[in-house]
Motif scaffolding. Structure first.
Motif, PDB file in Angstrom:
ATOM      1  N   CYS A  68     -51.690-147.075 -55.747  1.00 21.00           N
ATOM      2  CA  CYS A  68     -52.647-146.860 -54.649  1.00 21.00           C
ATOM      3  C   CYS A  68     -52.040-147.283 -53.310  1.00 21.00           C
ATOM      4  O   CYS A  68     -52.256-146.617 -52.289  1.00 21.00           O
ATOM      5  CB  CYS A  68     -53.946-147.631 -54.909  1.00 21.00           C
ATOM      6  N   ILE A  69     -51.275-148.347 -53.316  1.00 19.26           N
ATOM      7  CA  ILE A  69     -50.613-148.814 -52.091  1.00 19.26           C
ATOM      8  C   ILE A  69     -49.547-147.804 -51.670  1.00 19.26           C
ATOM      9  O   ILE A  69     -49.487-147.383 -50.509  1.00 19.26           O
ATOM     10  CB  ILE A  69     -50.005-150.219 -52.295  1.00 19.26           C
ATOM     11  N   GLU A  70     -48.717-147.394 -52.619  1.00 20.72           N
ATOM     12  CA  GLU A  70     -47.617-146.475 -52.308  1.00 20.72           C
ATOM     13  C   GLU A  70     -48.111-145.110 -51.843  1.00 20.72           C
ATOM     14  O   GLU A  70     -47.456-144.450 -51.040  1.00 20.72           O
ATOM     15  CB  GLU A  70     -46.707-146.338 -53.523  1.00 20.72           C
ATOM     16  N   SER A  71     -49.283-144.700 -52.324  1.00 21.69           N
ATOM     17  CA  SER A  71     -49.826-143.391 -51.932  1.00 21.69           C
ATOM     18  C   SER A  71     -50.591-143.461 -50.615  1.00 21.69           C
ATOM     19  O   SER A  71     -50.991-142.423 -50.078  1.00 21.69           O
ATOM     20  CB  SER A  71     -50.748-142.855 -53.027  1.00 21.69           C
ATOM     21  N   GLY A  72     -50.825-144.670 -50.100  1.00 17.87           N
ATOM     22  CA  GLY A  72     -51.546-144.833 -48.851  1.00 17.87           C
ATOM     23  C   GLY A  72     -53.050-144.964 -48.999  1.00 17.87           C
ATOM     24  O   GLY A  72     -53.762-145.056 -48.014  1.00 17.87           O
ATOM     25  N   PHE A 122     -59.754-152.972 -49.664  1.00 19.55           N
ATOM     26  CA  PHE A 122     -58.307-152.769 -49.646  1.00 19.55           C
ATOM     27  C   PHE A 122     -57.894-151.385 -49.159  1.00 19.55           C
ATOM     28  O   PHE A 122     -56.700-151.089 -49.082  1.00 19.55           O
ATOM     29  CB  PHE A 122     -57.741-153.026 -51.045  1.00 19.55           C
ATOM     30  N   LEU A 123     -58.873-150.534 -48.833  1.00 20.15           N
ATOM     31  CA  LEU A 123     -58.553-149.191 -48.373  1.00 20.15           C
ATOM     32  C   LEU A 123     -57.756-149.241 -47.080  1.00 20.15           C
ATOM     33  O   LEU A 123     -57.970-150.107 -46.226  1.00 20.15           O
ATOM     34  CB  LEU A 123     -59.831-148.375 -48.148  1.00 20.15           C
ATOM     35  N   ALA A 124     -56.850-148.292 -46.940  1.00 21.97           N
ATOM     36  CA  ALA A 124     -56.099-148.164 -45.697  1.00 21.97           C
ATOM     37  C   ALA A 124     -57.025-147.548 -44.658  1.00 21.97           C
ATOM     38  O   ALA A 124     -57.869-146.711 -44.983  1.00 21.97           O
ATOM     39  CB  ALA A 124     -54.875-147.274 -45.906  1.00 21.97           C
TER      40      ALA A 124
END
Length: 133
Positions: A68-72, A122-124
């Protein structure tokens, strides 16, 4: 548990599927869940094999959060720490459900609402930066 979860292409769907499987497994084996996580038997310590299985499940959560972090989807943060927070939320809801504090007709909805609310922290944001919390 992870073998039961279909491999979703979308990382957030994968993470949600893992949370749903965690709940389903706990509800399917409530006595085992209580022994593993609630110290219902004084002095009992799970076997190395049982602890290894729990660690493997947690590693799957960390990997899903990292995706999820790597995908943004999530902002740049510590995947391990996010997983611990999500686990705490899931564990609390499941433990209350198993203890009978959540009526069955509301339990699944409450679990989903809780996990969604915690995940939103935690959402971007629109600029691709993680929210501060």
């Amino acid at each position: 548990m992870q073998q039961q979860v279909p491999r979703a292409e979308d990382p957030l769907t994968r993470l949600n599927d893992l949370a749903t499987a965690y709940r389903a497994n706990a509800l399917a084996e409530p006595a085992y869940y209580r022994v593993m996580f609630e110290q219902t038997v004084p002095g009992f310590r799970p076997s190395a094999e049982a602890l290894g299985a729990a660690e493997s499940a947690f590693d799957a959560s960390v990997a899903a959060v990292q995706a999820c972090i790597e995908s943004g989807v999530f902002g740049p943060r510590d995947a391990h720490e996010i997983s611990k927070i999500l686990w705490a939320a899931a564990h609390g809801a499941v433990s209350l459900e198993i203890a009978g504090h959540f009526p069955p007709e509301a339990a699944a909805r409450r679990f989903t609402t809780l996990m969604t609310a915690v995940g939103q922290a935690f959402l971007a944001d629109e600029q691709g930066q993680g929210r501060t919390s």
